[in-house]
Scaffold this motif. Structure first.
Motif, PDB file in Angstrom:
ATOM      1  N   ILE A   1       0.869  -1.184   0.000  1.00 62.18           N
ATOM      2  CA  ILE A   1       0.000   0.000   0.000  1.00 62.18           C
ATOM      3  C   ILE A   1       0.898   1.224   0.000  1.00 62.18           C
ATOM      4  N   VAL A   2       0.709   2.082  -0.971  1.00 61.94           N
ATOM      5  CA  VAL A   2       1.475   3.325  -1.060  1.00 61.94           C
ATOM      6  C   VAL A   2       0.519   4.475  -0.789  1.00 61.94           C
ATOM      7  N   GLU A   3       0.785   5.235   0.252  1.00 61.69           N
ATOM      8  CA  GLU A   3      -0.104   6.326   0.639  1.00 61.69           C
ATOM      9  C   GLU A   3       0.130   7.537  -0.269  1.00 61.69           C
ATOM     10  N   ALA A   4      -0.939   8.024  -0.891  1.00 58.69           N
ATOM     11  CA  ALA A   4      -0.993   9.258  -1.697  1.00 58.69           C
ATOM     12  C   ALA A   4      -0.449   9.099  -3.120  1.00 58.69           C
ATOM     13  N   PHE A   5       0.712   8.520  -3.301  1.00 63.38           N
ATOM     14  CA  PHE A   5       1.330   8.416  -4.614  1.00 63.38           C
ATOM     15  C   PHE A   5       0.545   7.445  -5.506  1.00 63.38           C
ATOM     16  N   PRO A   6       0.370   7.749  -6.795  1.00 63.19           N
ATOM     17  CA  PRO A   6       0.956   8.855  -7.551  1.00 63.19           C
ATOM     18  C   PRO A   6       0.089  10.110  -7.634  1.00 63.19           C
ATOM     19  N   PHE A   7      -1.036  10.157  -6.889  1.00 65.50           N
ATOM     20  CA  PHE A   7      -1.846  11.376  -6.890  1.00 65.50           C
ATOM     21  C   PHE A   7      -1.102  12.523  -6.200  1.00 65.50           C
TER      22      PHE A   7
ATOM     23  N   THR B   1      -2.949   1.987  -4.038  1.00 67.45           N
ATOM     24  CA  THR B   1      -2.690   3.335  -3.559  1.00 67.45           C
ATOM     25  C   THR B   1      -3.803   3.731  -2.607  1.00 67.45           C
ATOM     26  N   SER B   2      -3.424   4.438  -1.559  1.00 62.40           N
ATOM     27  CA  SER B   2      -4.338   4.852  -0.491  1.00 62.40           C
ATOM     28  C   SER B   2      -4.417   6.366  -0.534  1.00 62.40           C
ATOM     29  N   VAL B   3      -5.612   6.904  -0.880  1.00 67.32           N
ATOM     30  CA  VAL B   3      -5.702   8.334  -1.165  1.00 67.32           C
ATOM     31  C   VAL B   3      -6.974   8.911  -0.545  1.00 67.32           C
ATOM     32  N   ARG B   4      -6.881  10.160  -0.098  1.00 64.60           N
ATOM     33  CA  ARG B   4      -8.062  10.816   0.470  1.00 64.60           C
ATOM     34  C   ARG B   4      -9.051  11.159  -0.643  1.00 64.60           C
ATOM     35  N   ASP B   5     -10.248  11.570  -0.238  1.00 63.91           N
ATOM     36  CA  ASP B   5     -11.330  11.785  -1.184  1.00 63.91           C
ATOM     37  C   ASP B   5     -11.234  13.088  -1.960  1.00 63.91           C
ATOM     38  N   ILE B   6     -10.576  14.110  -1.401  1.00 61.19           N
ATOM     39  CA  ILE B   6     -10.471  15.415  -2.049  1.00 61.19           C
ATOM     40  C   ILE B   6      -8.992  15.693  -2.313  1.00 61.19           C
ATOM     41  N   LEU B   7      -8.637  15.951  -3.565  1.00 68.83           N
ATOM     42  CA  LEU B   7      -7.248  16.118  -3.962  1.00 68.83           C
ATOM     43  C   LEU B   7      -6.937  17.578  -4.255  1.00 68.83           C
ATOM     44  N   GLN B   8      -5.655  17.880  -4.302  1.00 65.63           N
ATOM     45  CA  GLN B   8      -5.195  19.192  -4.718  1.00 65.63           C
ATOM     46  C   GLN B   8      -5.542  19.378  -6.196  1.00 65.63           C
TER      47      GLN B   8
ATOM     48  N   GLU C   1       0.084  11.934 -16.279  1.00 70.61           N
ATOM     49  CA  GLU C   1       1.162  11.078 -15.769  1.00 70.61           C
ATOM     50  C   GLU C   1       0.668  10.195 -14.629  1.00 70.61           C
ATOM     51  N   THR C   2      -0.173  10.771 -13.771  1.00 72.59           N
ATOM     52  CA  THR C   2      -0.733  10.001 -12.662  1.00 72.59           C
ATOM     53  C   THR C   2      -1.535   8.818 -13.173  1.00 72.59           C
ATOM     54  N   VAL C   3      -2.418   9.071 -14.133  1.00 68.07           N
ATOM     55  CA  VAL C   3      -3.235   8.000 -14.704  1.00 68.07           C
ATOM     56  C   VAL C   3      -2.355   6.934 -15.347  1.00 68.07           C
ATOM     57  N   ASP C   4      -1.306   7.363 -16.051  1.00 64.70           N
ATOM     58  CA  ASP C   4      -0.417   6.408 -16.715  1.00 64.70           C
ATOM     59  C   ASP C   4       0.270   5.497 -15.698  1.00 64.70           C
ATOM     60  N   LEU C   5       0.757   6.070 -14.588  1.00 65.67           N
ATOM     61  CA  LEU C   5       1.412   5.261 -13.556  1.00 65.67           C
ATOM     62  C   LEU C   5       0.429   4.268 -12.939  1.00 65.67           C
ATOM     63  N   ILE C   6      -0.791   4.716 -12.671  1.00 64.97           N
ATOM     64  CA  ILE C   6      -1.788   3.826 -12.087  1.00 64.97           C
ATOM     65  C   ILE C   6      -2.111   2.683 -13.037  1.00 64.97           C
ATOM     66  N   ASN C   7      -2.365   3.015 -14.289  1.00 62.98           N
ATOM     67  CA  ASN C   7      -2.786   1.991 -15.242  1.00 62.98           C
ATOM     68  C   ASN C   7      -1.679   0.991 -15.566  1.00 62.98           C
ATOM     69  N   ARG C   8      -0.432   1.404 -15.449  1.00 65.22           N
ATOM     70  CA  ARG C   8       0.672   0.493 -15.752  1.00 65.22           C
ATOM     71  C   ARG C   8       1.092  -0.360 -14.560  1.00 65.22           C
ATOM     72  N   HIS C   9       0.837   0.128 -13.324  1.00 67.28           N
ATOM     73  CA  HIS C   9       1.439  -0.558 -12.181  1.00 67.28           C
ATOM     74  C   HIS C   9       0.479  -0.922 -11.056  1.00 67.28           C
ATOM     75  N   PHE C  10      -0.606  -0.199 -10.871  1.00 63.59           N
ATOM     76  CA  PHE C  10      -1.433  -0.373  -9.677  1.00 63.59           C
ATOM     77  C   PHE C  10      -2.634  -1.274  -9.969  1.00 63.59           C
ATOM     78  N   ASP C  11      -2.997  -2.045  -8.957  1.00 66.80           N
ATOM     79  CA  ASP C  11      -4.131  -2.953  -9.057  1.00 66.80           C
ATOM     80  C   ASP C  11      -5.384  -2.394  -8.408  1.00 66.80           C
ATOM     81  N   LEU C  12      -5.218  -1.457  -7.472  1.00 67.67           N
ATOM     82  CA  LEU C  12      -6.361  -0.981  -6.692  1.00 67.67           C
ATOM     83  C   LEU C  12      -6.140   0.469  -6.271  1.00 67.67           C
TER      84      LEU C  12
END
Length: 404
Positions: free
Chosen positions: A104-110, A137-144, A154-165
């Motif tokens: 579990i990675v907190e916040a990244f890549p958002f 990735t573990s992320v809060r509901d409201i982002l910067q 870039e965030t979407v690309d990292l998620i789609n290539r590497h993250f499962d959830l």
């Protein structure tokens, strides 16, 4: 009985909100039977990440200013490549030692892009591992919201290539991620809402205050501290005030304001029973950080929020406006934070209506543990035999040979 292993990375910089939320989730994972390793990278804070978890502390870094423009060590010195290399190597070794089923990675890549120097190598190591752990990735509901061009892509690309959830720690009845992340629809990984990660209900307050002012981690709330002291000094009523400055306020500054406290104002650096104190307070005054708002919602008390807006930050302002619209908070803008402005806002909040009843889901920690266990089970079936294997100590030697 075999226990699933979770490896949880969290980096706090100015305040302690990220660390507090991650610690609540880690505690829920332990309660659910997980073997949990939490890796922290910020200034050490007593009591975190909490009992029952294994903890790995990287050489600490913090933000050079309120705009998160650079990383410095605890002496204020900008970190160099050698420092980054050391942290990256320590993080990779901690991952190898843990041999997790779930990372579990907190916040990244958002967010937490400043930590790419160590998180990208970690993700590469995860992808190269067999059997590969599930990556969430573990992320809060409201982002910067105000980000540089191309960053969301870039965030979407990292998620789609590497993250499962993607675990969003919010109630979709309050806020969905597309409100502050416009490319949410392009995310291919599974997206799930856990509910807000609030602490469990607290016992009744041992002390009662008319005005309870809290400054979270303390590094970004000096104006609220000084305005509270001046407002309490010039108050013409017999209110009982409490000011919690936060653990990050330098000791010499804390000592100076404590000596200068007026009668009727109690000043503390930290109160472990903060959530309990809220249940007995007539009014809570704070910034609008995620964890403090969760505590206020749990307590059900009146609240006046002063959202942090320095450096172009938008998250707390968005949260406050949404709560105000629901009748759950009143707002004082940071630019209007003066002793006089604060005193007036407090008086208006105290004579205003009691907070509206809400049905927001505050059980996000417990639900996060459930989601991870359920998703791991279904994910391991999809990726095939040998992946997602839950191992015990008897498997350690052969597992190490396979992976390393």
């Amino acid at each position: 009985m075999k226990r699933m292993r979770a490896f949880f990375y969290v980096q706090h910089l100015l305040g302690i909100g990220h660390l507090a939320r991650a610690s609540r989730i880690a505690a829920a994972l332990v309660d659910d039977g997980f073997d949990v390793t939490v890796v922290t990278g910020g200034a050490p804070i007593a009591g975190f990440p909490g009992l029952g978890v294994k903890s790995v502390a990287l050489p600490p870094v913090t933000s050079g200013d309120e705009g998160f423009s650079g990383l410095v060590d605890l002496q204020g010195k900008p970190i160099d490549d050698d420092f980054k290399k050391l942290r990256s190597e320590m993080l990779l070794q901690a991952f190898r030692d843990c041999r997790p089923d779930i990372v579990i990675v907190e916040a990244f890549p958002f967010g937490r892009r400043q930590m790419r120097f160590e998180l990208l190598p970690l993700i590469e190591a995860i992808d190269a591992t067999s059997p590969r752990p599930l990556l969430a990735t573990s992320v809060r509901d409201i982002l910067q919201e105000r980000v540089k061009p191309g960053r969301n892509e870039e965030t979407v690309d990292l998620i789609n290539r590497h993250f499962d959830l993607v675990m969003i720690h919010g109630d979709p009845a309050f806020a969905t991620i597309d409100k502050t992340f416009p490319l949410a629809g392009a995310i291919k990984a599974e997206v799930t809402y856990t509910g807000l990660v609030a602490a469990p209900p607290s016992p009744a307050a041992s002390e009662r205050f008319d005005v309870l002012v809290s400054v979270g981690g303390g590094a970004a709330g000096k104006s609220l501290v000084s305005s509270t002291i001046a407002a309490a000094r010039h108050a013409s009523n017999a209110w009982k005030w409490c000011l919690i400055t936060g653990p990050n306020l330098p000791k010499d500054e804390f000592d100076a304001i404590a000596r200068d406290a007026t009668p009727g104002l109690s000043i503390f650096r930290f109160r472990e029973d903060f959530a309990s104190l809220l249940t007995g307070a007539r009014l809570s005054v704070s910034q609008a950080g995620y964890n403090t708002v969760c505590d206020v919602l749990r307590a059900g008390c009146r609240c006046l929020l002063v959202p942090f807006a320095a450096g172009g930050e938008t998250e707390q302002t968005v949260r406050t406006l949404m709560l105000e619209e629901l009748g759950l908070a009143t707002m004082l803008m940071e630019k209007d934070l003066t002793p006089e402005g604060l005193a007036q806002a407090i008086e208006q909040a105290l004579v205003g209506p009691t907070p509206s009843a809400h049905r927001l889901d505050l059980e996000g920690a417990r639900r996060s543990a459930q989601i991870l266990r359920e998703r791991y089970r279904t994910w391991s079936l999809k990726v095939g035999p040998g992946f997602g294997k839950v191992h015990d100590q008897a498997d350690d030697r052969s597992y190490a040979r396979r992976v390393w």
